[in-house]
Write an enzyme that holds these catalytic residues in place. Structure first.
Site, PDB file in Angstrom:
ATOM      1  N   ASP A 121       0.842  -1.192   0.000  1.00 20.67           N
ATOM      2  CA  ASP A 121       0.000   0.000   0.000  1.00 20.67           C
ATOM      3  C   ASP A 121       0.878   1.243   0.000  1.00 20.67           C
ATOM      4  OD1 ASP A 121      -2.401   1.326  -0.103  1.00 20.67           O
ATOM      5  OD2 ASP A 121      -2.647   1.412   2.071  1.00 20.67           O
ATOM      6  N   HIS A 128      -3.359  14.053   1.222  1.00 20.65           N
ATOM      7  CA  HIS A 128      -3.566  13.115   2.327  1.00 20.65           C
ATOM      8  C   HIS A 128      -2.335  13.067   3.233  1.00 20.65           C
ATOM      9  CE1 HIS A 128      -4.746   9.579   4.614  1.00 20.65           C
ATOM     10  NE2 HIS A 128      -3.623   8.977   4.249  1.00 20.65           N
ATOM     11  N   GLU A 194     -10.084   4.178   4.331  1.00 17.98           N
ATOM     12  CA  GLU A 194      -9.233   4.934   3.415  1.00 17.98           C
ATOM     13  C   GLU A 194      -9.716   4.618   2.005  1.00 17.98           C
ATOM     14  OE1 GLU A 194      -5.038   4.321   4.309  1.00 17.98           O
ATOM     15  OE2 GLU A 194      -5.186   5.852   5.884  1.00 17.98           O
ATOM     16  N   GLU A 196      -9.321   4.310  -1.682  1.00 17.93           N
ATOM     17  CA  GLU A 196      -8.147   4.160  -2.539  1.00 17.93           C
ATOM     18  C   GLU A 196      -8.535   3.465  -3.844  1.00 17.93           C
ATOM     19  OE1 GLU A 196      -4.731   2.439  -0.677  1.00 17.93           O
ATOM     20  OE2 GLU A 196      -5.203   3.248   1.307  1.00 17.93           O
ATOM     21  N   ASP A 228      -8.916   0.626   2.543  1.00 18.35           N
ATOM     22  CA  ASP A 228      -7.891   0.218   3.501  1.00 18.35           C
ATOM     23  C   ASP A 228      -8.378   0.600   4.900  1.00 18.35           C
ATOM     24  OD1 ASP A 228      -5.545  -0.364   4.858  1.00 18.35           O
ATOM     25  OD2 ASP A 228      -4.585   1.527   4.294  1.00 18.35           O
ATOM     26  N   ARG A 232      -7.033   3.927  13.791  1.00 18.66           N
ATOM     27  CA  ARG A 232      -6.092   5.041  13.995  1.00 18.66           C
ATOM     28  C   ARG A 232      -5.431   5.009  15.362  1.00 18.66           C
ATOM     29  NH1 ARG A 232      -5.179   6.083   8.906  1.00 18.66           N
ATOM     30  NH2 ARG A 232      -7.032   6.742   7.767  1.00 18.66           N
ATOM     31  N   GLN A 235      -2.826   2.306  15.175  1.00 19.11           N
ATOM     32  CA  GLN A 235      -1.798   2.782  14.237  1.00 19.11           C
ATOM     33  C   GLN A 235      -0.892   3.837  14.887  1.00 19.11           C
ATOM     34  OE1 GLN A 235      -3.506   4.692  10.794  1.00 19.11           O
ATOM     35  NE2 GLN A 235      -1.528   5.205   9.897  1.00 19.11           N
ATOM     36  N   LYS A 248      -3.733  -1.886  10.402  1.00 17.10           N
ATOM     37  CA  LYS A 248      -4.193  -1.966   9.016  1.00 17.10           C
ATOM     38  C   LYS A 248      -4.497  -3.399   8.589  1.00 17.10           C
ATOM     39  CE  LYS A 248      -2.928   2.323   7.535  1.00 17.10           C
ATOM     40  NZ  LYS A 248      -3.750   3.214   6.738  1.00 17.10           N
ATOM     41  N   THR A 252      -8.783  -5.531   4.427  1.00 17.63           N
ATOM     42  CA  THR A 252      -8.732  -4.594   3.297  1.00 17.63           C
ATOM     43  C   THR A 252      -9.772  -5.086   2.300  1.00 17.63           C
ATOM     44  OG1 THR A 252      -6.333  -4.367   3.599  1.00 17.63           O
ATOM     45  CG2 THR A 252      -7.256  -3.578   1.508  1.00 17.63           C
ATOM     46  N   GLU A 354      -9.259  12.620   8.316  1.00 17.46           N
ATOM     47  CA  GLU A 354      -9.124  13.965   7.758  1.00 17.46           C
ATOM     48  C   GLU A 354     -10.446  14.727   7.801  1.00 17.46           C
ATOM     49  OE1 GLU A 354      -6.489  13.686   3.946  1.00 17.46           O
ATOM     50  OE2 GLU A 354      -7.292  11.719   4.444  1.00 17.46           O
TER      51      GLU A 354
HETATM   52 CA    CA Z   1      -3.750   3.164   2.956  1.00 16.89          CA
END
Ligand code: CA
Length: 406
Positions: A121, A128, A194, A196, A228, A232, A235, A248, A252, A354
C-alpha cells in the site's frame, strides 16, 4: 463511439461495452468461475467461449475460481478476450446462443476476484500525506524529507484482503493516547476508512529485473476499488519506527469487479506536477500518467466526500517501477493500493481522520455528527471514470459493514 450491446439496460449503466470488468461468481451449488459484467448481468464466459473457436483457448482459464490463470496469460490474450467479448455482446447474431449464459448479478454470489499475491500500500496523495502529517505530528513539517523523492509504501497483509460486501469486525489492540501513562488493550475507538484505488498485477517479473514506468500496461491487468480499513488509535501507537502493522492488517476490502486497464484508455491525465524536486530517472514518466477517476465516500447512505484521483502526486507506473527498483520480482495477483485519495478541499478528503481532523471537528452524515466509525455503520466507495465511448464507466463498488468487536 462504442456500439451498444444487445443486453437490455446495459447502455448508460456504467457497465456497457466500453467497460466489461471481470469478476468471479457462482450460482447455487455450482463452482466459482470467471464472468464479465454487462449492465446488471454477468456473462458466464467459459461455456460461451467453448462455442466459439477464437476464444476456446481462454475457456479453461475462465473455468478457474480466480482471475489469476487468465491474468498470467498476458496482454495479447487480454486484448483477444476483450475483442471477442465485445463482438459476442455487441453483435445481435450472437444473442440466441449467448443469452442463456447471462445471469442477473443479483442472483449470483460474487467472490474475491483475484488470488492476492503480495499486497503493498502506497501513500501517493500529497494532500492526504500532508493532512496526516499535520494531525499525527503537529509540531513538524507535514511531509517528511523523502516524500517527494519516492512513492512511500509498506507491505500489507494479502491474506486479509476480502471482497466487497464482507462484514468487517472491529479490531482490538493496544491503544495509547499521548496523555495516557501506559497502553491499554481493547476495541479500536478510532476505526476509519481509506478510499483508494488498487492495481492488480497480471504478468509477473523475475527477481533482479526492474520494471520501467513505460511497462505499466505489460504487467498490470486492471484496477479495483479499495478500502484500507484503518484503526487510527492502534496505528498511532505502533507505527514508529517501522510503519503500519496491526492497525491496518485486520481487513482490506476490494471491489468484486476488476476493470481492465484498456477500459481506462480515456481516463489518463497529466500528473499535477513533479518539478520541485525533479524525480530520479527511474521514476520519470512520459505523457499522461495520472487517472481522472472520481471517487465517492458514502456513509450512512449519504455522500460525505468526493476525492478526485487526478490530484494524486505519484502515478501507478511510478509505484510499480519503485516496487521493483531494488530487484524485487512481481507475481501474478500482486496488488498495490494507491494510498488514500484526498484532494485539496475539505469535502475531497478520503478518510474520516481527515474529514473530522483527528476527531476534533465532527462532520455531519445523515443528520448526525460523526467522527470515526460506529458499530453497524456501512461504508460504500463508488468510482466513475470517462469511458472510451464518450460517457462514464462505473468501477465496482466497495462496501463493508462494521460488526462489534468480539
Ligand atoms: Ca492506505
Amino acid at each position: 463511439m462504442t456500439a451498444a450491446s444487445w443486453v437490455d439496460g446495459s447502455a448508460g449503466s456504467g457497465f456497457g461495452l466500453d467497460h466489461l470488468p471481470y469478476g468471479v461468481f457462482s450460482r447455487a451449488g455450482e463452482p466459482a468461475r470467471v464472468g464479465v459484467r454487462i449492465g446488471d448481468h454477468v456473462l458466464d464466459l467459459a461455456p460461451v467461449a467453448e462455442l466459439g473457436d477464437p476464444a476456446s483457448a481462454l475457456a479453461e482459464a475462465w473455468r478457474a475460481p480466480s482471475l489469476n490463470t487468465f491474468m498470467a496469460m498476458g496482454p495479447e490474450h487480454w486484448r483477444t478476450a476483450r475483442r471477442w467479448i465485445t463482438e459476442v455482446l455487441g453483435d445481435e447474431a450472437h444473442r440466441e446462443r449467448t443469452a442463456p449464459h447471462l445471469h442477473p448479478v443479483a442472483d449470483v454470489e460474487l467472490h474475491l476476484p483475484v488470488e492476492v499475491g503480495d499486497y503493498v500500500d502506497f501513500y501517493a496523495s500529497e494532500h492526504h500525506a500532508s493532512n496526516v502529517g499535520r494531525i499525527f505530528r503537529p509540531d513538524q513539517e507535514p511531509l517528511l524529507p523523502n516524500w517527494k523523492h519516492l512513492p512511500v509504501g509498506y507491505h500489507g497483509r494479502s491474506g486479509t484482503v476480502v471482497v466487497s460486501g464482507t462484514d468487517v469486525v472491529r479490531p482490538c489492540g493496544q491503544r495509547k493516547a499521548p496523555t495516557d501513562d501506559r497502553p491499554t488493550y481493547g476495541p479500536s475507538q478510532r476505526l476509519d476508512i481509506e478510499a483508494e484505488l488498487g492495481f492488480v498485477v497480471g504478468v509477473g517479473s523475475p527477481m533482479g529485473r526492474r520494471v520501467a514506468t513505460a511497462d505499466l500496461a505489460r504487467h498490470t491487468f486492471g484496477v479495483v476499488g479499495l478500502n484500507d480499513w484503518s484503526a487510527r488509535d492502534i496505528q498511532a501507537w505502533e507505527y514508529v519506527p517501522l510503519g503500519p502493522f496491526l492497525g491496518k492488517s485486520f481487513a482490506t476490502t476490494i471491489s468484486a469487479w476488476v476493470t481492465p486497464l484498456a477500459a481506462l484508455d480515456a481516463a489518463w491525465t497529466e500528473l499535477p506536477g513533479q518539478d520541485d524536486p525533479e524525480v530520479l530517472d527511474y521514476l520519470r514518466v512520459d505523457g499522461p500518467a495520472g487517472l481522472d477517476i472520481e471517487v465517492e465516500v458514502v456513509l450512512d447512505g449519504e455522500v460525505v466526500a468526493r476525492p478526485p484521483y487526478r490530484t494524486m502526486y505519484w502515478s501507478p507506473a511510478q509505484m510499480l517501477a519503485h516496487t521493483t527498483v531494488n530487484g524485487a520480482g512481481l507475481r501474478t495477483g500482486d496488488l498495490w493500493g494507491s494510498g488514500t485519495v484526498s484532494g485539496p478541499e475539505r469535502h475531497q478528503r478520503g478518510s474520516l481522520l481527515e474529514l473530522s481532523w483527528g476527531g476534533k471537528e465532527p462532520f455531519t452524515a445523515a443528520g448526525r455528527e460523526r467522527t470515526f466509525l460506529e458499530d453497524g455503520d456501512e461504508v460504500t466507495l463508488r468510482y466513475t471514470a470517462p469511458g472510451t465511448g464518450g460517457g462514464r464507466i462505473r468501477l465496482g463498488d466497495v462496501t463493508g459493514r462494521i460488526l462489534p468487536a468480539p
